[in-house]
Design a protein around this motif. Structure first.
Motif, mmCIF file in Angstrom:
data_model
loop_
_atom_site.group_PDB
_atom_site.id
_atom_site.type_symbol
_atom_site.label_atom_id
_atom_site.label_comp_id
_atom_site.label_asym_id
_atom_site.label_seq_id
_atom_site.Cartn_x
_atom_site.Cartn_y
_atom_site.Cartn_z
ATOM 1 N N GLY A 5 0.849 -1.015 0.019
ATOM 2 C CA GLY A 5 -0.015 0.031 -0.072
ATOM 3 C C GLY A 5 0.884 1.343 -0.027
ATOM 4 N N LYS A 6 0.160 2.385 0.377
ATOM 5 C CA LYS A 6 0.919 3.649 0.249
ATOM 6 C C LYS A 6 1.000 4.341 1.678
ATOM 7 N N ILE A 7 2.182 4.743 2.121
ATOM 8 C CA ILE A 7 2.338 5.278 3.549
ATOM 9 C C ILE A 7 1.502 6.517 3.618
ATOM 10 N N LYS A 8 0.702 6.280 4.707
ATOM 11 C CA LYS A 8 -0.101 7.639 4.745
ATOM 12 C C LYS A 8 0.663 8.567 5.880
ATOM 13 N N TYR A 53 12.179 6.057 4.356
ATOM 14 C CA TYR A 53 10.904 6.185 3.854
ATOM 15 C C TYR A 53 10.048 7.506 4.206
ATOM 16 N N GLN A 54 9.037 7.933 3.257
ATOM 17 C CA GLN A 54 8.447 9.093 3.564
ATOM 18 C C GLN A 54 6.930 8.873 3.138
ATOM 19 N N GLU A 55 6.083 9.635 3.525
ATOM 20 C CA GLU A 55 4.715 9.614 3.213
ATOM 21 C C GLU A 55 4.402 9.530 1.728
ATOM 22 N N GLY A 56 3.443 8.995 1.338
ATOM 23 C CA GLY A 56 3.090 8.659 -0.269
ATOM 24 C C GLY A 56 3.795 7.757 -0.794
ATOM 25 N N GLN A 57 4.862 6.934 -0.484
ATOM 26 C CA GLN A 57 5.505 6.030 -1.112
ATOM 27 C C GLN A 57 4.872 4.754 -1.083
ATOM 28 N N ASP A 58 4.856 3.961 -2.223
ATOM 29 C CA ASP A 58 4.154 2.660 -2.231
ATOM 30 C C ASP A 58 5.167 1.588 -1.814
ATOM 31 N N GLU A 89 9.742 -2.676 1.833
ATOM 32 C CA GLU A 89 10.673 -2.379 0.451
ATOM 33 C C GLU A 89 9.648 -1.468 -0.099
ATOM 34 N N ASN A 90 10.681 -0.578 -0.896
ATOM 35 C CA ASN A 90 9.919 0.526 -1.743
ATOM 36 C C ASN A 90 9.594 -0.179 -3.161
ATOM 37 N N LEU A 91 8.162 0.005 -3.568
ATOM 38 C CA LEU A 91 7.707 -0.818 -4.635
ATOM 39 C C LEU A 91 8.175 -0.046 -5.969
ATOM 40 N N GLN A 92 8.170 1.474 -5.692
ATOM 41 C CA GLN A 92 8.377 2.396 -6.931
ATOM 42 C C GLN A 92 9.891 2.005 -7.477
ATOM 43 N N SER A 96 10.856 0.463 -11.150
ATOM 44 C CA SER A 96 11.864 1.193 -12.049
ATOM 45 C C SER A 96 12.969 0.407 -12.568
ATOM 46 N N ASN A 97 13.142 -0.627 -11.772
ATOM 47 C CA ASN A 97 14.270 -1.871 -12.188
ATOM 48 C C ASN A 97 13.584 -2.825 -13.217
#
Length: 124
Positions: A5-8, A53-58, A89-92, A96-97
């Motif tokens: 999901g997305k970090i709120k 990590y920061q808010e808004g990241q998947d 883990e960062n899905l973005q 991108s890989n």
């Protein structure tokens, strides 16, 4: 188990008691048809996993479900559940890989330079 999901929201690390127990909570909004907002806690050395990590990241988070029983002053059992994260883990970055899809193959016209008067030596 894993949840995506997305970090709120990411809270600051809190320290409890003389033992220095550390806990950091975050809110994750799932990508389900009916999105859920899950409070996931990271404890002790896992608190530092959220620093990058920061808010808004998947993200994809590996979790454990925990539960405990507490006997209240009236002698009744009360139960508590928690979701504890132990990897994130960062899905973005993962997306991108990926190798980009190939462009559709162009249609190729085959041309033959056969003389219609020459004999065809194909067996059919």
């Amino acid at each position: 188990m894993e949840v995506t999901g997305k970090i709120k929201k990411i809270e600051e690390t809190k320290t409890f008691g003389a033992s220095g127990f550390r806990k950091r909570e975050m809110i994750l909004t799932t990508n389900d048809q009916y999105p859920q907002m899950l409070k996931i806690e990271f404890v002790q050395d896992k608190c530092d996993l959220l620093n990058n990590y920061q808010e808004g990241q998947d993200v994809k988070i590996s979790i454990n479900l925990t539960g405990r029983e507490w006997i209240n002053p009236q002698g009744e059992a009360v139960y508590f559940n928690a979701i504890q994260g132990w990897r994130i883990e960062n899905l973005q970055a993962e997306n991108s890989n990926e190798i980009p899809p190939m462009a559709p193959a162009e249609s190729f016209e085959t041309t033959t330079n056969l003389d219609e008067n020459e004999p065809d030596d194909l067996p059919f």
